[in-house]
Design a protein around this motif. Structure first.
Motif, PDB file in Angstrom:
ATOM      1  N   PRO A  99       1.918   4.888 -10.214  1.00 16.07           N
ATOM      2  CA  PRO A  99       0.387   6.108 -10.522  1.00 16.07           C
ATOM      3  C   PRO A  99       0.759   7.059 -11.717  1.00 16.07           C
ATOM      4  CG  PRO A  99       2.189   7.106  -8.792  1.00 16.07           C
ATOM      5  CD  PRO A  99       2.793   6.181  -9.218  1.00 16.07           C
ATOM      6  N   ALA A 130      -3.062  -0.184 -10.274  1.00 15.27           N
ATOM      7  CA  ALA A 130      -3.188   0.678 -11.227  1.00 15.27           C
ATOM      8  C   ALA A 130      -4.187   0.298 -12.556  1.00 15.27           C
ATOM      9  CB  ALA A 130      -2.285   1.594 -11.928  1.00 15.27           C
ATOM     10  N   GLY A 143      -1.769   5.741  -4.258  1.00 17.60           N
ATOM     11  CA  GLY A 143      -0.893   5.579  -5.115  1.00 17.60           C
ATOM     12  C   GLY A 143       0.134   5.897  -4.918  1.00 17.60           C
TER      13      GLY A 143
END
Length: 444
Positions: A86, A142, A381
C-alpha cells in the motif's frame, strides 16, 4: 583534348506510374520497453521470493535451527512483502518509479548477499526477512499498477495481465534453477545467484525505466493528446491510511480480508514455503519437488485468465466459495499423495492447485470495486496485505507444527478446514445495501 560526350537527359514518362513511396519504419512506443523492464523486474522479484522454501532443510541441517525459527524469518519476509504494497505506490508518486525500484533491488542484493556470512538465526530474520521482504514488496502489485496507469491508455488490460503473469513466470524460471543449485552446490551459491540477479537488473531499471512518458516527450501509449507529468504527490500515504480507516468500518472489508488471508495462508505461506520440505520428508528429491512447484506457476497463468472470464459472467461470491471449497478438499487429500516419486495423482493435484492458485484474485478485486468504488484499488492493496499476513502466519506455524509433530500432515488438514471457513465467509458477503455484510455504495 578528348571530351566525354554528354548523355541526353532522360525525361519522365507522364504515363508511367509514380514510384511507390518508401514506407517509414515506425519505432515501437517507449512504453513497451518500459513494460519489458517491468516484466523482467517482477519476474526477478518472484524468483527472489521463491528461495526461502528451499532453504528450510539446508539451514536446519547446517545450523540446527528449528524449522519454526526458519519459518519465522520466512513469515517476516511474507508479511513485509504485503504490508509494503500500500505504501510502495505512495513512494513512487513521491520519488519516482526508477529510484524506488533501483533502491529496492539494491536492498534485495544486500539482504541476500550478506546471508552468506550469517551465523545466528536473528541475522536470517534481519537479512532475508526484513531487507528482502521490503525490497521485493516494493516491486509487486503496486509497481505493475503504477507502470500501466502511467504509460498505457490502450491495451492497459493486456499489459496488466502480462505483468501479473510475471510473478508466475519468475517462479517457473527460478525454482528449478535454484533447487538444482541448492541440491548440487549448497544454499550459499543459491543466495549469491539471487544477489547477482538483482544487481544485473538494477542497471536496466536505471537506464531504460522512466517515471512518466512526459519525461521523454511522449504521450502514454494509445493516448490522443500529450499528458504533462503530474507533480509529486505528498499525501498519498495519508490517503492510503484514510481509505483503510473508512473501509475498516464496513463488514465486507473484514470478510474480504479474512478470505484473502486464508488464500495467502494456503498458497504462499503453506504450499510455496513448505511443499518442498514436506515432499523431501517422504523421500522425493528436492529438484523434483521444486519442479512440481514450478509447474503450479505455469497453470497459475491459465487459471487466473479463466477466473477473470468467469468473474464477468457469474456471481463473484459463489465463485470464491467454489474456489476455496475445492482448494480445501485438495489439501485434505494431499497427505495421501506425498511419496518419494512423482505419480499421476500428484501431477493431477499440481495441475488443479495451479489453476486455483490465484483464481481468487479477479472475484476479490471485483468485490472491492463493487463496495468501495473510487477507493477500491487502495482497499484491495490492504486486502492484499491481509493475504501476506495470512501467508506469514502459516509459514511460521507450519514450521512449528513440523517440529512438534514430526510431520506436516496436521498442517495440511488444518489448512483444508480453513478453506472451508473461507468458503462460508465468501457466501456471507452481500451486495452494497444488503442486510448481511452491508457496505457503502460504490462511488463513480
Amino acid at each position: 583534348m578528348n571530351r566525354t560526350p554528354e548523355l541526353p537527359l532522360r525525361t519522365a514518362d507522364p504515363a508511367a506510374p509514380a514510384p511507390a513511396p518508401v514506407p517509414r519504419r515506425r519505432r515501437p512506443h517507449r512504453a513497451w520497453s518500459v513494460a519489458a523492464v517491468t516484466f523482467l523486474t517482477i519476474t526477478g522479484a518472484a524468483g527472489f521470493a521463491s528461495l526461502p522454501g528451499l532453504l528450510i532443510d539446508p539451514l536446519h541441517t547446517e545450523f540446527h535451527w528449528s524449522r519454526g525459527t526458519i519459518g519465522f524469518a520466512v513469515s517476516v519476509n511474507l508479511a513485509l512483502y504485503g504490508l509494503t504494497a500500500p505504501f510502495a505506490a505512495a513512494l513512487m508518486d513521491r520519488f519516482g518509479i526508477r529510484r524506488v525500484v533501483a533502491v529496492a533491488l539494491m536492498v534485495i542484493a544486500s539482504g541476500a548477499g550478506l546471508t552468506v556470512f550469517m551465523t545466528e538465526s536473528w541475522q536470517l530474520v534481519l537479512l532475508w526477512g526484513v531487507l528482502v521482504g521490503l525490497g521485493s514488496g516494493s516491486m509487486a502489485l503496486a509497481f505493475a499498477a503504477t507502470v500501466t496507469g502511467r504509460w498505457f491508455t490502450a491495451r492497459r488490460g493486456l499489459v496488466t495481465g502480462i505483468l501479473t503473469a510475471a510473478g508466475a513466470s519468475g517462479q517457473l524460471v527460478f525454482l528449478p534453477l535454484l533447487s538444482w543449485i541448492v541440491d548440487g552446490h549448497g544454499w550459499r551459491p543459491a543466495t549469491v545467484t539471487v544477489t547477482l540477479a538483482a544487481l544485473a537488473v538494477a542497471p536496466l531499471v536505471w537506464l531504460l525505466l522512466r517515471d512518466h512518458p512526459a519525461d521523454v516527450g511522449l504521450s502514454p501509449y494509445g493516448a490522443t493528446e500529450f499528458l504533462p507529468k503530474p507533480p509529486p504527490q505528498r499525501g498519498a500515504a495519508r490517503r492510503a491510511l484514510r481509505a483503510l480507516a473508512s473501509a475498516a468500518g464496513t463488514g465486507p472489508f473484514w470478510l474480504l480480508a479474512g478470505t484473502f488471508a486464508i488464500c495467502g495462508a494456503t498458497t504462499n505461506g503453506l504450499v510455496k514455503t513448505h511443499f518442498v520440505p514436506a515432499a523431501h520428508d517422504h523421500g522425493m528429491p528436492m529438484t523434483a519437488a521444486a519442479s512440481l512447484l514450478a509447474v503450479i506457476g505455469l497453470f497459475d497463468i491459465a487459471g487466473t485468465i479463466a477466473s477473470g472470464w468467469f468473474t464477468d459472467r457469474f456471481s463473484t461470491r459463489r465463485l470464491l466459495a467454489v474456489y476455496y471449497g475445492l482448494r480445501g478438499l485438495s489439501l485434505m487429500v494431499l497427505p495421501l499423495l506425498l511419496s518419494g516419486t512423482v505419480h499421476p495423482p500428484m501431477v493431477f493435484f499440481i495441475v488443479f492447485y495451479g489453476l486455483d492458485w490465484v483464481a481468487t484474485v479477479p472475484p476479490t478485486l471485483a468485490l472491492c470495486r463493487e463496495h468501495y468504488g473510487a477507493d477500491s484499488a487502495i482497499v484491495f492493496g490492504w486486502v492484499l496485505a491481509a493475504h501476506q499476513v495470512g501467508a506469514a502466519l502459516i509459514a511460521f506455524l507450519g514450521g512449528l507444527a513440523r517440529d512438534a509433530f514430526g510431520t506436516y500432515d496436521p498442517v495440511w488438514y488444518a489448512s483444508g478446514a480453513l478453506c472451508a471457513v473461507a468458503a462460508l465467509m465468501a457466501l456471507v458477503i452481500r451486495r452494497p445495501g444488503g442486510r448481511a455484510g452491508e457496505g457503502r455504495p460504490a462511488t463513480a
